[in-house]
Scaffold this motif. Structure first.
Motif, PDB file in Angstrom:
ATOM      1  N   THR A 104      18.879  46.957  63.156  1.00 34.12           N
ATOM      2  CA  THR A 104      17.543  46.474  63.479  1.00 34.12           C
ATOM      3  C   THR A 104      17.150  47.086  64.819  1.00 34.12           C
ATOM      4  OG1 THR A 104      17.863  44.387  62.304  1.00 34.12           O
ATOM      5  CG2 THR A 104      16.150  44.436  64.003  1.00 34.12           C
ATOM      6  N   VAL A 105      15.961  47.699  64.884  1.00 34.51           N
ATOM      7  CA  VAL A 105      15.574  48.481  66.055  1.00 34.51           C
ATOM      8  C   VAL A 105      14.397  47.855  66.787  1.00 34.51           C
ATOM      9  CG1 VAL A 105      14.793  50.733  66.894  1.00 34.51           C
ATOM     10  CG2 VAL A 105      16.408  50.601  64.984  1.00 34.51           C
ATOM     11  N   VAL A 106      14.601  47.662  68.100  1.00 36.37           N
ATOM     12  CA  VAL A 106      13.552  47.185  68.987  1.00 36.37           C
ATOM     13  C   VAL A 106      13.316  48.262  70.037  1.00 36.37           C
ATOM     14  CG1 VAL A 106      12.830  45.347  70.568  1.00 36.37           C
ATOM     15  CG2 VAL A 106      14.383  44.824  68.668  1.00 36.37           C
ATOM     16  N   THR A 107      12.050  48.517  70.376  1.00 42.88           N
ATOM     17  CA  THR A 107      11.771  49.474  71.438  1.00 42.88           C
ATOM     18  C   THR A 107      10.543  49.037  72.215  1.00 42.88           C
ATOM     19  OG1 THR A 107      11.635  51.835  71.960  1.00 42.88           O
ATOM     20  CG2 THR A 107      10.239  51.055  70.176  1.00 42.88           C
ATOM     21  N   ASN A 108      10.327  49.701  73.355  1.00 41.91           N
ATOM     22  CA  ASN A 108       9.124  49.450  74.144  1.00 41.91           C
ATOM     23  C   ASN A 108       8.490  50.776  74.541  1.00 41.91           C
ATOM     24  OD1 ASN A 108      11.069  50.233  76.051  1.00 41.91           O
ATOM     25  ND2 ASN A 108      10.214  48.932  77.656  1.00 41.91           N
ATOM     26  N   GLY A 109       7.213  50.703  74.910  1.00 39.81           N
ATOM     27  CA  GLY A 109       6.509  51.916  75.296  1.00 39.81           C
ATOM     28  C   GLY A 109       5.022  51.676  75.352  1.00 39.81           C
ATOM     29  N   ASN A 110       4.269  52.775  75.424  1.00 36.57           N
ATOM     30  CA  ASN A 110       2.812  52.692  75.494  1.00 36.57           C
ATOM     31  C   ASN A 110       2.248  52.279  74.138  1.00 36.57           C
ATOM     32  OD1 ASN A 110      -0.050  53.512  75.536  1.00 36.57           O
ATOM     33  ND2 ASN A 110       0.477  54.420  77.507  1.00 36.57           N
ATOM     34  N   ILE A 111       1.312  51.331  74.166  1.00 37.38           N
ATOM     35  CA  ILE A 111       0.751  50.784  72.930  1.00 37.38           C
ATOM     36  C   ILE A 111       0.105  51.863  72.072  1.00 37.38           C
ATOM     37  CG2 ILE A 111      -1.509  50.251  73.926  1.00 37.38           C
ATOM     38  CD1 ILE A 111       0.471  48.055  71.445  1.00 37.38           C
ATOM     39  N   SER A 112      -0.319  52.975  72.688  1.00 38.61           N
ATOM     40  CA  SER A 112      -0.963  54.051  71.926  1.00 38.61           C
ATOM     41  C   SER A 112       0.002  54.703  70.938  1.00 38.61           C
ATOM     42  CB  SER A 112      -1.529  55.112  72.877  1.00 38.61           C
ATOM     43  OG  SER A 112      -0.497  55.738  73.615  1.00 38.61           O
ATOM     44  N   GLY A 149      10.225  53.406  61.740  1.00 35.72           N
ATOM     45  CA  GLY A 149      11.121  52.343  61.297  1.00 35.72           C
ATOM     46  C   GLY A 149      11.370  51.229  62.289  1.00 35.72           C
ATOM     47  N   VAL A 150      10.700  51.239  63.447  1.00 40.57           N
ATOM     48  CA  VAL A 150      10.905  50.193  64.448  1.00 40.57           C
ATOM     49  C   VAL A 150      10.567  48.817  63.870  1.00 40.57           C
ATOM     50  CG1 VAL A 150       9.891  49.222  66.570  1.00 40.57           C
ATOM     51  CG2 VAL A 150      10.660  51.586  66.525  1.00 40.57           C
ATOM     52  N   ASP A 151      11.437  47.848  64.132  1.00 40.31           N
ATOM     53  CA  ASP A 151      11.234  46.488  63.628  1.00 40.31           C
ATOM     54  C   ASP A 151      10.417  45.629  64.578  1.00 40.31           C
ATOM     55  OD1 ASP A 151      13.082  46.380  61.134  1.00 40.31           O
ATOM     56  OD2 ASP A 151      14.329  47.312  62.671  1.00 40.31           O
ATOM     57  N   HIS A 152      10.516  45.912  65.880  1.00 36.92           N
ATOM     58  CA  HIS A 152       9.794  45.127  66.878  1.00 36.92           C
ATOM     59  C   HIS A 152       9.381  46.046  68.022  1.00 36.92           C
ATOM     60  CE1 HIS A 152       9.815  41.499  69.914  1.00 36.92           C
ATOM     61  NE2 HIS A 152       8.613  42.022  69.730  1.00 36.92           N
ATOM     62  N   PHE A 153       8.070  46.134  68.266  1.00 35.19           N
ATOM     63  CA  PHE A 153       7.549  46.990  69.332  1.00 35.19           C
ATOM     64  C   PHE A 153       7.026  46.130  70.474  1.00 35.19           C
ATOM     65  CE2 PHE A 153       4.143  49.207  71.545  1.00 35.19           C
ATOM     66  CZ  PHE A 153       4.747  50.430  71.846  1.00 35.19           C
ATOM     67  N   ILE A 154       7.367  46.525  71.712  1.00 36.70           N
ATOM     68  CA  ILE A 154       6.945  45.801  72.906  1.00 36.70           C
ATOM     69  C   ILE A 154       6.081  46.720  73.772  1.00 36.70           C
ATOM     70  CG2 ILE A 154       7.740  44.682  75.038  1.00 36.70           C
ATOM     71  CD1 ILE A 154      10.343  44.005  73.475  1.00 36.70           C
ATOM     72  N   ASP A 155       4.869  46.280  74.084  1.00 35.38           N
ATOM     73  CA  ASP A 155       3.961  47.041  74.945  1.00 35.38           C
ATOM     74  C   ASP A 155       4.415  46.880  76.395  1.00 35.38           C
ATOM     75  OD1 ASP A 155       1.920  48.154  76.408  1.00 35.38           O
ATOM     76  OD2 ASP A 155       0.357  46.803  75.665  1.00 35.38           O
ATOM     77  N   TYR A 156       4.889  47.949  76.987  1.00 33.87           N
ATOM     78  CA  TYR A 156       5.498  47.838  78.321  1.00 33.87           C
ATOM     79  C   TYR A 156       4.487  47.478  79.407  1.00 33.87           C
ATOM     80  CZ  TYR A 156       3.794  52.276  80.273  1.00 33.87           C
ATOM     81  OH  TYR A 156       3.013  53.276  80.794  1.00 33.87           O
TER      82      TYR A 156
END
Length: 336
Positions: free
Chosen positions: A171-179, A188-195
């Motif tokens: 299960t993959v979680v990452t963060n970065g720019n919302i764009s 395939g990211v399961d959960h994205f976080i807007d940094y």
């Protein structure tokens, strides 16, 4: 043949020198590759500056370049898995780099076949980054069904790390720019976080693994989201004693790197987790696994700028000082 060489270590000058050197001859377990493209990496500049000489003490002058794509022109007598004409790529063995040249000899164990759908330029963006991910997951002993946080996963590293991790059942979680959210969700990211609007340390906990692509103060912050016994592998931290031992460095260097990485080991102990640093090695078997994953998913690496071989120093400067949205690549052919 024409080659771009490191003549001496210089912290203030990363430019390589063009030299005519003899076309290399193969050993019985090697192949000769006519180079069509070569990836350009921060590691290339680190080597020129002498920043990795404690890990790999190169005898100078030496031809630069760590990633290669090309066609096999001849094979050694002991090579059974590859044939003349095969299109292959590799992260060159640490002790024998040299992709910034018209020809290079490579031990067959470092090689994999390039997926048909990739151009030579695209293929040159794969080996070093993809093997970094594979070997980081090995160090973590990552198990299917568990969760990994890939920090700053919207860049070039994340573009490879995400699909590889998913292919391994994580299960993959990452963060970065919302764009970039939609693009990484497609990977395939399961959960994205807007940094910019969310603090991952306030959102995440009990994470099994962290791939640290940021370094600095973020390394400790990422330790706080791991469960007890969780594992962090850093691409941007400092080498430590466990790294030196894993690389089979001398006892003296193990002690030295133990001192260098002591800060991170203490932090890891504080949070009840493990810390490791990675310096990617050649591995054809792992690279072939990557190639098979990429072929199935039709993953296209992001390319920023392509330079002709004559302009290699501009490429190295770009990697050192320019902003990037993908890989910088050297082309040895006019039509690819």
């Amino acid at each position: 043949m024409k080659s771009a060489q490191i003549k001496s270590y210089n912290k203030n000058n990363i430019a390589l020198t063009f030299n005519e050197i003899p076309k290399p001859t193969i050993q019985e377990d090697e192949v000769l590759i006519k180079v069509s493209a070569a990836g350009v990496n921060p590691l290339d500049n680190m080597i020129s500056k002498g920043e990795v000489k404690l890990i790999v003490p190169y005898k100078l002058p030496t031809t630069g370049g760590n990633e290669v794509v090309g066609n096999i022109e001849s094979v050694g007598s002991l090579v059974k898995s590859f044939n003349v004409g095969d299109r292959v790529f590799a992260r060159l063995p640490l002790s024998k780099i040299g992709s910034f040249a018209e020809y290079v000899t490579v031990h067959s164990s470092a090689l994999a076949r390039v997926p048909d759908y990739l151009t030579d330029i695209e293929a040159a963006a794969v080996p070093l980054t993809a093997l970094t991910i594979m070997q980081a997951l090995d160090i973590m002993q990552a198990e299917s069904g568990k969760t990994i946080f890939i920090s700053g996963g919207t860049g070039g590293v994340g573009a490879m790390a995400i699909p590889i991790a998913k292919a391994k059942g994580l299960t993959v979680v990452t963060n970065g720019n919302i764009s970039n959210k939609d693009r990484v969700l497609t990977l395939g990211v399961d959960h994205f976080i807007d940094y910019k609007t969310e603090d991952y340390t306030k959102i995440l906990n009990d994470i099994d693994y962290v791939l640290d692509t940021l370094g600095g103060k973020e390394t400790e912050k990422q330790m706080t989201i791991l469960k007890k016994g969780g594992k962090l592998v850093s691409l941007k931290g400092m080498p430590n004693a466990s790294f030196a031992k894993r690389m089979n460095l001398s006892k003296t260097k193990q002690i030295l790197f133990g001192l260098v990485g002591r800060k991170f080991d203490k932090l890891a102990k504080k949070y009840g987790v493990t810390y490791d640093f990675i310096f990617v090695e050649s591995n054809g078997k792992q690279l072939q696994e990557v190639a098979d994953i990429f072929s199935k998913l039709k993953i296209k690496p992001s390319i920023d700028t392509v330079y002709e071989f004559d302009n290699i120093n501009q490429a190295l400067d770009k990697v050192a000082n320019g902003s990037s949205r993908g890989k910088t690549v050297i082309s040895f052919t006019k039509d690819k």
